[in-house]
Design a protein around this motif. Sequence first.
Motif, PDB file in Angstrom:
ATOM      1  N   SER A  48       0.810  -1.228   0.000  1.00  0.00           N
ATOM      2  CA  SER A  48       0.000   0.000   0.000  1.00  0.00           C
ATOM      3  C   SER A  48       0.843   1.279   0.000  1.00  0.00           C
ATOM      4  O   SER A  48       0.293   2.377  -0.074  1.00  0.00           O
ATOM      5  N   LEU A  49       2.159   1.137   0.065  1.00  0.00           N
ATOM      6  CA  LEU A  49       3.021   2.329   0.138  1.00  0.00           C
ATOM      7  C   LEU A  49       3.364   2.875  -1.243  1.00  0.00           C
ATOM      8  O   LEU A  49       3.370   2.136  -2.233  1.00  0.00           O
ATOM      9  N   ARG A  50       3.691   4.155  -1.288  1.00  0.00           N
ATOM     10  CA  ARG A  50       4.244   4.738  -2.512  1.00  0.00           C
ATOM     11  C   ARG A  50       5.573   4.023  -2.787  1.00  0.00           C
ATOM     12  O   ARG A  50       6.432   3.977  -1.920  1.00  0.00           O
ATOM     13  N   VAL A  83      -1.988   2.496  21.064  1.00  0.00           N
ATOM     14  CA  VAL A  83      -3.063   2.978  20.191  1.00  0.00           C
ATOM     15  C   VAL A  83      -2.483   3.849  19.073  1.00  0.00           C
ATOM     16  O   VAL A  83      -1.766   4.811  19.340  1.00  0.00           O
ATOM     17  N   PRO A  84      -2.736   3.500  17.804  1.00  0.00           N
ATOM     18  CA  PRO A  84      -2.200   4.278  16.673  1.00  0.00           C
ATOM     19  C   PRO A  84      -2.610   5.752  16.740  1.00  0.00           C
ATOM     20  O   PRO A  84      -3.748   6.067  17.092  1.00  0.00           O
ATOM     21  N   ILE A  85      -1.661   6.638  16.398  1.00  0.00           N
ATOM     22  CA  ILE A  85      -1.911   8.084  16.406  1.00  0.00           C
ATOM     23  C   ILE A  85      -1.849   8.578  14.958  1.00  0.00           C
ATOM     24  O   ILE A  85      -0.780   8.575  14.348  1.00  0.00           O
ATOM     25  N   PRO A  86      -2.986   8.998  14.395  1.00  0.00           N
ATOM     26  CA  PRO A  86      -2.978   9.416  12.977  1.00  0.00           C
ATOM     27  C   PRO A  86      -2.080  10.638  12.765  1.00  0.00           C
ATOM     28  O   PRO A  86      -2.016  11.526  13.618  1.00  0.00           O
ATOM     29  N   ASP A  87      -1.393  10.649  11.646  1.00  0.00           N
ATOM     30  CA  ASP A  87      -0.583  11.801  11.238  1.00  0.00           C
ATOM     31  C   ASP A  87      -1.491  13.022  11.072  1.00  0.00           C
ATOM     32  O   ASP A  87      -2.469  12.960  10.316  1.00  0.00           O
ATOM     33  N   PRO A  88      -1.195  14.139  11.744  1.00  0.00           N
ATOM     34  CA  PRO A  88      -2.041  15.341  11.589  1.00  0.00           C
ATOM     35  C   PRO A  88      -2.095  15.832  10.145  1.00  0.00           C
ATOM     36  O   PRO A  88      -3.036  16.547   9.784  1.00  0.00           O
ATOM     37  N   ARG A  89      -1.128  15.467   9.314  1.00  0.00           N
ATOM     38  CA  ARG A  89      -1.153  15.895   7.912  1.00  0.00           C
ATOM     39  C   ARG A  89      -2.018  14.975   7.033  1.00  0.00           C
ATOM     40  O   ARG A  89      -2.085  15.166   5.811  1.00  0.00           O
ATOM     41  N   MET A  90      -2.638  13.944   7.651  1.00  0.00           N
ATOM     42  CA  MET A  90      -3.497  13.049   6.860  1.00  0.00           C
ATOM     43  C   MET A  90      -4.874  13.699   6.735  1.00  0.00           C
ATOM     44  O   MET A  90      -5.697  13.630   7.644  1.00  0.00           O
ATOM     45  N   HIS A 110      -8.319   8.172   5.842  1.00  0.00           N
ATOM     46  CA  HIS A 110      -8.044   6.784   5.468  1.00  0.00           C
ATOM     47  C   HIS A 110      -8.336   5.879   6.663  1.00  0.00           C
ATOM     48  O   HIS A 110      -7.947   6.196   7.777  1.00  0.00           O
ATOM     49  N   PRO A 111      -8.989   4.747   6.408  1.00  0.00           N
ATOM     50  CA  PRO A 111      -9.291   3.852   7.534  1.00  0.00           C
ATOM     51  C   PRO A 111      -8.009   3.215   8.081  1.00  0.00           C
ATOM     52  O   PRO A 111      -7.044   3.005   7.352  1.00  0.00           O
ATOM     53  N   LEU A 112      -8.015   2.933   9.369  1.00  0.00           N
ATOM     54  CA  LEU A 112      -6.906   2.214   9.986  1.00  0.00           C
ATOM     55  C   LEU A 112      -6.923   0.781   9.452  1.00  0.00           C
ATOM     56  O   LEU A 112      -7.932   0.079   9.578  1.00  0.00           O
ATOM     57  N   LEU A 156      -2.929  -3.014  11.463  1.00  0.00           N
ATOM     58  CA  LEU A 156      -2.547  -2.106  12.546  1.00  0.00           C
ATOM     59  C   LEU A 156      -3.407  -2.323  13.789  1.00  0.00           C
ATOM     60  O   LEU A 156      -2.930  -2.204  14.911  1.00  0.00           O
ATOM     61  N   TRP A 213      -1.152  10.245  -1.104  1.00  0.00           N
ATOM     62  CA  TRP A 213      -1.117   8.787  -1.319  1.00  0.00           C
ATOM     63  C   TRP A 213      -2.143   8.115  -0.418  1.00  0.00           C
ATOM     64  O   TRP A 213      -2.210   8.411   0.778  1.00  0.00           O
ATOM     65  N   ASN A 219       1.741   7.385  13.722  1.00  0.00           N
ATOM     66  CA  ASN A 219       2.685   6.722  14.618  1.00  0.00           C
ATOM     67  C   ASN A 219       2.005   5.593  15.396  1.00  0.00           C
ATOM     68  O   ASN A 219       0.862   5.727  15.816  1.00  0.00           O
TER      69      ASN A 219
END
Lengths: 222, 222
Positions: free
Chosen positions: A142-144, A197-204, A208-210, A214, B182, B188
């Motif tokens: 799923s990565l670039r 607990v996963p912390i979403p990137d503030p720039r997202m 996108h669903p977790l 994860l 993407w 994190n």
Amino acid sequence: MTQSGTPLGDTKRTTLHRVPHKEVKDRAALYAILDTALVGHVGFVQDEQPFVIPVAIARDGDSLLLHGSKASRLFKILSGGVSCAVSVTILDALVLARSAFESSMNYRSAMILGRPEELDGDAKERAFEMLTDHLLPGRRESLRPTNAQEVKQTTILALPLDEASVKISSKFPADDEEDLAWPVWAGNIPIEHRYGVPIPDPRMTVDHPLPVYLKEWSEGRT
Amino acid sequence: MTQSGTPLGDTKRTTLHRVPHKEVKDRAALYAILDTALVGHVGFVQDEQPFVIPVAIARDGDSLLLHGSKASRLFKILSGGVSCAVSVTILDALVLARSAFESSMNYRSAMILGRPEELDGDAKERAFEMLTDHLLPGRRESLRPTNAQEVKQTTILALPLDEASVKISSKFPADDEEDLAWPVWAGNIPIEHRYGVPIPDPRMTVDHPLPVYLKEWSEGRT
């Protein structure tokens, strides 16, 4: 590729000199430690001074892969074909005995000695995939995709798993008989390494669903 | 004793050559890492071969204490006054970027260079207490006291915290702007190191209660 049943190369310098009951000789035990850990501590010598630096690792068959920036001092030195040592340690428990002297830790640890070899071409491409799959399992598709510039900026080294020692300590307190009556709680305190607990990137900006993997990590690996 | 405000000794060999934004210069940051970790990886050289071995650590003021069996190869070599490096690493998170290249880890790490000095007499006695209080906090008063034979069998070394580098990475994914769209979850995943449920020693025949500090550990330190 070496079978995991092949014993580890047994040289004088990887033979443990004390507490031989902790030493483990089978290759499967080494592989299990390397496949669990994320980081190894790489020791090398420059101007007679030893240095030790943490590096993300992955195993590919009978090689340990190390990767880092082409510009880093460590990778410049290591790609010159020098001798190094990589130590990988997983702490499993505090062993709380009745005395400080008998108190200890349970752990699994490995040390590999050798000269790393720089990878290129197809071998380097494969190593990128192995590193990604170990450090970021389930994520590669799923990565670039990695581009040519990034491949160029990265040094990947393969250290053969030929000369290694493995030490595993997994026990309860080893107090002498006469200390057993000492009036204190004794036993093991497990040390757990786990994901939080996963912390979403503030720039997202798109939500996108977790991914499922994860969610699952918090019960599994580290 | 050095104030924790005193900057770290800044020598060419501990100056980081890349990503200088990750470098931390204050002594308090070094102390915080050493006071959190249980184990350091000690690098030393023998016959031109580097070795790296995990060792339990504790800090006493501006010294790092290492202890081990007088009979061990590592402590025989280190007590001879050789140069060593001790690396201490705490992994804090996986940083999951949109590309493998930008994915990384958050961590706190320190490397100390120097020649350890063997302790004796009162200094050794104090070091035993500091080690016990760091590795087994709250437990010293209730343990069977260390005896003369045990003191004799143990080597304790003090490594001055004069020459050290500290590297701290604490960030979200650093993807380039053009990768932000993407379609993948980014962020994190914290890595937690914690204590699990205490397991009583099967040889504990009297039912000693679990001390309060052991109940509390599962919420606190590692």
